[in-house]
Design a protein around this motif. Structure first.
Motif, PDB file in Angstrom:
ATOM      1  N   UNK A  50       2.463   1.784  -3.417  1.00  0.00           N
ATOM      2  CA  UNK A  50       1.475   2.256  -4.398  1.00  0.00           C
ATOM      3  C   UNK A  50       1.169   3.729  -4.162  1.00  0.00           C
ATOM      4  N   UNK A  51       0.998   4.067  -2.884  1.00  0.00           N
ATOM      5  CA  UNK A  51       0.635   5.452  -2.556  1.00  0.00           C
ATOM      6  C   UNK A  51       1.752   6.439  -2.898  1.00  0.00           C
ATOM      7  N   UNK A 103       0.841  -1.215   0.000  1.00  0.00           N
ATOM      8  CA  UNK A 103       0.000   0.000   0.000  1.00  0.00           C
ATOM      9  C   UNK A 103       0.861   1.244   0.000  1.00  0.00           C
ATOM     10  N   UNK A 104       1.919   1.221   0.806  1.00  0.00           N
ATOM     11  CA  UNK A 104       2.803   2.391   0.899  1.00  0.00           C
ATOM     12  C   UNK A 104       3.465   2.646  -0.456  1.00  0.00           C
TER      13      UNK A 104
END
Lengths: 745, 343
Positions: free
Chosen positions: B74-75, B71-72
């Protein structure tokens, strides 16, 4: 170009003509400045503005800037030390009572917990975990609590928000919160707590506990998926409406009540309610900060919005951070009960008084230990830790081992506060390793032998100035289940001799090594010397001496140790892949429950196999079974009995050489009151009180300027220069021929 | 007379044109240099750190799951390929990569945000002033002091003043700058209580915090700089025009401060002008010991935090400043020596 050249020539002449004067000017400037500074009544070395003299301000420092002040992200101690003063978590730890006890803070009372089975039938509080399908925590919020003044709440004369949905052109000119002229407030409601739980799943916030909580809070995982899918179509810098979806297990009951449903039975959840992850966040703040065009540095991560006793008024983390009393804080009474000795120690003198006592706290950035230590001694910091450099100057250990302060420090009316941290530092063995790992008798004895050889008492003495106690099990003192004295010693490493644990002799370790198949450190099967590998991330001047020390420890049992200094990335990679053999790690308690330490050895939490926190990849069916029984129990004699059995299993299997529990030594000047070390609570600021008048008197007494040496230095300089000046003048008056002759020679 | 003035004017215009052409050429040269610097920085950074490592460090040491790491990444845009995106079509194969997405905007001085969400441009603008507050007075006063001291030694060459001065310089050079800092703090602040040991403030209040670091900055460099300038002056002082000046009866001070200093400007400028832009970047040790909130530690902090966004911005800025420094040096040569032309 001609103009430029002329300008250059003029500059050059001015520079060359006045070069000498520069030096003189600097000296004069220093003297003049000193004179100016001396006109007000503060000492010349006072780093603070004169108008702060005598104010009820506490001065402290930080050495590393906090990365996150958003409660959903802040997890490190250098972050929580700020957020814990600003946000009002539902629960908090009692400041004085031990063992640690939770009490209401943002909540009006302790949460009402009920248990249900699969068919939604209510169960008794004593129902076994296996029967509990879910637990319901009903929390009632204190009414009449208001947020700190903040532009997010500012409304115009029609009651409409002033600073929501502002055009980008207006926001472009904003540099800080102070650029928003108006502020407002509103009452804290239950929905704010629910909103924060939703923020745990925010795709751009990366809450460190989301992974854990989605396994407990019913519906949080589905909510996160729905939100992530919805967020795909929303630009990153735009407000993401978290209320568009609901979490199945979290809901607002009424203005002041909300409930959280948890899978199964998880009594430790109450401890999480005392951490900033569950603090209230108003949706207005999120809407305010996430307007398109809002500068990146004006964010909830930078400027918190809370209901706690303090608010962050200055956030310049490269220089200083300032907490000021929140004018809207409703007040809270200082506790009127504590431990037996607290009254005698003066910790109950303020019982019942309204907190906080201090108006403002100024935190300065201090990266080096020398400046902050000297400023503490000069009275410019109220509290200080003790660095290794200044330990001998500060602490004296008596012949019978009692720790006290040296005369030099005691004379300044400085008090020492010591406590053992709820932390365990350990030397881990990778249980997947073919040499040191495994649960067979041979490898077990090898690990026990290494555990005896590595003398943790010596390590504490040499590298930590005696600040710490050798660990006997994963549990540090102060955590339920810890046993001190003879009952608590690790019988595989220590004997109980004359009322204290004594490390078993090296001969015994060698005997274990022999039984393990390594007589005299030689592998009986291959005839080769036994070589072990220790991975560390140690850097700096101490790294070499520590590496040498570990090597020396194993040499005592004729085992060769290779210390491999590894950068952090590769170190973590080795632990993730299960390729390290020996390693060093530590764990700080999240909450004072044995589950928070024992899970580090729980098989299903294996680092290599499940990306968990069990870096040793220890998997003992016996231990795991006991852990499953113990983890969700309330504290009780039965739980203690299970913990005792678990401790015995890990002492026997030795997946760790239980290292040590560090001790914190902190100093406070005599004008600081109500200091009691609390390794669990972080919101201690509101309890502390200072006497600013006494502080000013001491500062004046300790910091009188000394001009004598400066005068001596100036006279010496003049004395040294005088012959040169005379020679210069003589040479200037001499005839050209003489000068030329001298030059040519 | 008028004709001469017109000729001078034409010469100025021609020279101005040459300078403009030269500057444009140097700026165009700078573009491939900056791309190269970016490329090397990128390669070195990602040779040591993978996006997974960066994510784990950013998320903290406890309870980091694989899902959180993904997630990190991607963000923050670190889930793309490094240089070439085979899954894209056309120019997107190159633009939809970490390198391009993190580098392109810097060429218009848009540094973006750091991996922990702070605006890098704002950080630089905020932190460069404290760095300059230390570096500029240290540089200017130091320069004047070193040159003056070196000229005095040159004036007294081969006498006890010169010998003692050189010995003192060698001794001063042999001592670590940390000693000056710690010793200065100990004597001036701790024992004599004359200025604060560390700290910083803005405006006039900054003065009491600047006196000690500036003084230490000057004193700690006195040995190396004075010896260097002295060597330049001694070499210059033995030239024929100095002998001529003496023969004409000029005072020694006038010879030194006017003629020798002027003619020694080329080597002085070579060393001095190039460092002027880097004054913005501050001093790590000085800022650390005196708690000056400057840029000195910004890059080091970013490297320790594995924050590529900040590292690439600071390396880019450093490169730009260095190129500016070199161009300024070239221009300064023409000011000092009219024979030098920027063709």
């Amino acid at each position: 170009m001609t103009v430029l050249r002329r300008a250059f020539l003029v500059t050059h002449r001015v520079l060359s003509g006045t070069a000498i004067l520069f030096g003189t000017a600097v000296l004069c400037g220093t003297v003049i400045l000193s004179g100016i500074a001396g006109c007000d009544k503060t000492a010349l070395n006072n780093p603070y503005p004169a108008h702060e003299r005598g104010e009820n301000i506490m001065y402290s420092f930080f050495s590393e800037r906090p990365k996150h002040l958003d409660p959903v992200q802040s997890y490190f101690s250098n972050e929580i030390r700020f957020t814990a003063q600003i946000y009002m978590t539902p629960l908090q730890y009692h400041y004085l009572k031990r063992p640690y006890q939770l009490v209401p803070f943002g909540a009006a009372s302790m949460p009402h917990v009920t248990y249900y089975d699969n068919e939604d039938r209510e169960l008794s509080a004593q129902a076994p975990s296996s029967e509990v399908a879910y637990s319901r925590y009903e929390i009632t919020v204190r009414p009449g609590v208001y947020y700190q003044p903040h532009p997010a709440f500012a409304v115009d004369e029609h009651g409409k928000p002033r600073y929501i949905d502002l055009p980008k052109t207006q926001l472009k000119r904003k540099r800080s919160l102070a650029d928003f002229e108006h502020t407002g407030t509103r009452e804290l409601v239950a929905a704010d707590y629910v909103y924060e739980i939703k923020r745990l799943a925010h795709p751009a916030l990366h809450s460190p506990i989301f992974g854990l909580m989605k396994g407990y809070i019913i519906g949080l995982d589905e909510y996160a998926r729905e939100l992530a899918a919805f967020a795909e179509d929303v630009p990153k810098d735009v407000y993401l409406d978290l209320d568009r979806f609901d979490i199945r297990g979290v809901r607002v009951v009424d203005r002041y009540r909300y409930v959280i449903d948890i899978h199964g039975k998880y009594p430790q959840f109450l401890y999480w309610l005392a951490m900033p992850f569950f603090a209230p966040v108003p949706h207005e703040a999120e809407r305010f900060y996430r307007q398109p065009g809002m500068p990146a540095n004006i964010s909830l991560d930078w400027f918190p919005v809370g209901t706690g006793p303090y608010m962050l008024s200055v956030n310049d983390p490269h220089r200083m951070m300032v907490l000021e009393r929140n004018p809207n804080f409703t007040g809270e009474a200082y506790p009127s009960a504590g431990e037996a000795n607290d009254g005698q120690a003066g910790l109950l003198e303020d019982a019942g008084e309204s907190m906080p006592f201090i108006d403002k706290v100024v935190y300065n950035l201090e990266k080096e230990s020398i400046p902050y230590w000297n400023k503490f001694l000069q009275g410019y910091y109220d509290l200080s830790a003790i660095s290794s450099d200044s330990f001998d100057q500060t602490v004296a250990v008596s012949a019978n081992g009692e720790v006290g302060l040296t005369d030099e420090i005691s004379e300044r009316d400085i008090n020492l506060h010591t406590s053992v941290a709820a932390t365990t530092i350990y030397l881990g063995f990778n249980m997947l390793d073919p040499v040191i790992g495994g649960l067979d008798e041979r490898s077990r004895k090898l690990r026990q032998a290494v555990s005896i050889a590595v003398d943790m008492e010596e390590l504490i003495s040499i590298f930590r100035n005696g600040r710490g106690i050798a660990a006997q099990s994963p549990l540090p003192p102060g955590i339920y289940g810890y046993r001190g004295g003879e009952a608590g010693i690790n019988p595989y490493v220590y004997d109980w001799v004359e009322g204290r644990p004594k490390r078993k002799p090296i001969e015994y370790a060698k005997q274990l090594l022999d039984e393990a198949g390594y007589p005299n450190g030689i592998d009986a099967a291959t005839g080769k010397p036994l070589t072990l590998f220790l991975d560390t991330t140690l850097v700096g001047p101490e790294a070499k001496s520590r590496a040498d020390w570990f090597t020396k420890q194993l040499r005592k049992i004729d085992v060769q140790l290779v210390v491999r200094a590894t950068d952090l990335n590769r170190y973590q990679e080795k632990l993730r892949n299960g390729t390290a053999q020996l390693y060093i790690l530590g764990w700080n308690a999240d909450y004072p429950d044995p589950e928070n330490f024992m899970f580090l050895l729980h098989g299903p939490q294996s680092r290599a196999q499940a990306s968990g926190e069990n870096a040793s990849n220890y998997a003992s069916p016996e231990f795991d079974s006991l852990f499953e029984q113990m983890r969700n129990m309330q504290n009780s004699p039965r739980r203690q009995e299970i913990i005792d059995r678990m401790v015995k299993v890990v002492q026997r299997d030795a997946p760790w050489a239980f290292g040590f529990h560090p001790a914190d030594y902190n100093l406070a000047h005599g004008w600081v009151h109500n200091i009691k070390p609390n390794t669990m609570a972080n919101n201690e600021l509101k309890y502390q009180r200072i006497d600013p008048k006494l502080r000013e008197r001491r500062r004046d007494q300790w910091n009188a300027p000394v001009f004598g040496p400066l005068v001596i230095v100036a006279l010496l300089a003049i004395g040294g220069l005088a012959p040169a000046v005379i020679a210069w003048r003589r040479r200037e008056r001499s005839r050209v021929s003489e000068t030329s002759v001298r030059a040519s020679t | 007379m008028a004709a001469a003035r017109t000729e001078q004017s034409e010469r100025d215009v021609r020279q101005g044109f040459n300078v403009t052409t030269y500057l444009i050429r140097r700026i165009l040269y700078a573009i491939p240099i900056l791309i190269g610097v970016n490329l090397i920085t990128f390669a070195l950074f990602f040779f040591v750190n993978s996006p997974d490592d960066m994510a784990r460090l950013a998320l903290g040491g406890k309870r980091v799951t694989e899902e959180a790491v993904e997630r990190w990444k991607r963000d923050k845009g670190y889930d793309k390929p490094h240089f070439f995106n085979a899954q894209e079509q056309g120019h997107a194969r190159f633009t939809n990569t970490i390198f391009f997405s993190k580098s392109a905007s810097m060429f218009v001085f848009d540094f973006g945000v750091s991996d922990d969400g702070r605006d890098i441009g704002t950080e630089i603008r905020t932190r460069m002033w404290p760095s300059l507050a230390i570096a500029v007075p240290t540089f200017l006063v130091g320069l004047a002091f070193y040159i003056t001291f070196a000229l005095i030694l040159a004036f007294f060459r081969a006498t006890y003043v010169d010998v003692s001065g050189v010995v003192a310089c060698v001794v001063a050079m042999s001592i670590s700058s940390l000693f000056y800092i710690i010793g200065g703090q100990y004597l001036i602040s701790k024992l004599w209580h004359l200025v604060p040991i560390s700290g910083f403030d803005y405006g006039v209040d900054a003065l009491k915090f600047l006196v000690l670091p500036v003084a230490i900055g000057i004193v700690s460099s006195i040995g190396a700089n004075t010896r260097w300038y002295r060597t330049i002056f001694i070499e210059e002082i033995n030239k024929d025009y100095v002998r001529t000046a003496r023969a004409k009866g000029l005072s020694e001070a006038r010879i030194l401060f006017r003629h020798v200093l002027h003619n020694a400007m080329i080597p002085i400028l070579t060393g001095v002008v190039v460092i002027i832009p880097s004054l913005f970047l501050g001093s790590l040790i000085m800022e650390s010991f005196f708690s000056i909130p400057g840029l000195g530690s910004y890059t080091i902090e970013a490297i320790n935090n594995q924050d590529y966004s900040v590292v690439r911005a600071m390396v880019f800025l450093g490169s730009v400043l260095y190129i500016i420094g070199l161009i300024l040096t070239d221009i300064a040569y023409t000011l000092v020596d009219p024979r030098v032309r920027l063709d």
